[in-house]
Design a protein around this motif. Sequence first.
Motif, PDB file in Angstrom:
ATOM      1  N   MET A  33       0.837  -1.198   0.000  1.00 25.62           N
ATOM      2  CA  MET A  33       0.000   0.000   0.000  1.00 25.62           C
ATOM      3  C   MET A  33       0.872   1.248   0.000  1.00 25.62           C
ATOM      4  N   ASP A  34       1.829   1.308   0.940  1.00 25.98           N
ATOM      5  CA  ASP A  34       2.697   2.489   1.016  1.00 25.98           C
ATOM      6  C   ASP A  34       3.542   2.634  -0.239  1.00 25.98           C
ATOM      7  N   ARG A  35       4.050   1.489  -0.719  1.00 26.39           N
ATOM      8  CA  ARG A  35       4.882   1.558  -1.921  1.00 26.39           C
ATOM      9  C   ARG A  35       4.056   2.021  -3.109  1.00 26.39           C
ATOM     10  N   GLN A  36       2.795   1.571  -3.166  1.00 28.01           N
ATOM     11  CA  GLN A  36       1.928   1.979  -4.273  1.00 28.01           C
ATOM     12  C   GLN A  36       1.671   3.481  -4.227  1.00 28.01           C
ATOM     13  N   GLU A  37       1.429   4.003  -3.040  1.00 24.55           N
ATOM     14  CA  GLU A  37       1.204   5.441  -2.892  1.00 24.55           C
ATOM     15  C   GLU A  37       2.432   6.227  -3.341  1.00 24.55           C
ATOM     16  N   ARG A  87       5.212   9.618  -7.277  1.00 25.68           N
ATOM     17  CA  ARG A  87       6.344   9.830  -8.177  1.00 25.68           C
ATOM     18  C   ARG A  87       5.857   9.961  -9.618  1.00 25.68           C
ATOM     19  N   ALA A  88       4.881   9.143 -10.007  1.00 22.85           N
ATOM     20  CA  ALA A  88       4.349   9.211 -11.370  1.00 22.85           C
ATOM     21  C   ALA A  88       3.689  10.564 -11.613  1.00 22.85           C
TER      22      ALA A  88
END
Length: 42
Positions: free
Chosen positions: A1-5, A10-11
Amino acid sequence: MDRQERDRKRALIVLQIVIYGFLLTMFGIQLYMSFARGWWDL
């Protein structure tokens, strides 16, 4: 979840940089064309 956020943020930042770079490039081209046409007497 955190990595996805983090990846999403960044995107978004990269997308904004690309958009602003494109706008600045277009503005620079317009400016260069107007100078090349001799609209400004400098």
